[in-house]
Write a protein that holds these residues in place. Structure first.
Motif: not given
Length: 87
Positions: A37-54
């Motif tokens: 669950x922690x890995x899944x949540x961190x992957x979603x957060x990483x994806x959203x932050x990378x998407x917003x930055x890009x």
């Protein structure tokens, strides 16, 4: 007379050992679920932050493609590594 007493003592020790093993298995399963669950949540957060930055630098379609390509390459690397370990 001593035989039945020894059987009772052995069965009590075996039951205690089984309860301990069941508790250990439950703890491991809960820790595994928590880690997943922690890995899944961190992957979603990483994806959203990378998407917003890009998205600030590129258009939304390009940002989505880059994030998707990252996770695709990560998945391919994972499967290649696990396949190599199995063979």
């Amino acid at each position: 007379m001593i035989g039945p007493l020894l059987r009772v003592a052995a069965s009590a020790a075996a039951a205690r050992s089984l309860r301990s093993a069941a508790q250990d298995a439950l703890n491991r399963a809960l820790l595994t679920v928590g880690a997943a669950l922690a890995i899944g949540v961190s992957a979603v957060c990483l994806s959203f932050s990378a998407y917003a930055l890009l998205e600030r630098q590129l258009d939304p379609a390009s940002a989505s493609a880059i994030v998707g390509a990252f996770w695709g390459l990560l998945g391919l690397g994972y499967f290649a590594t696990t396949r190599r370990r199995r063979n």
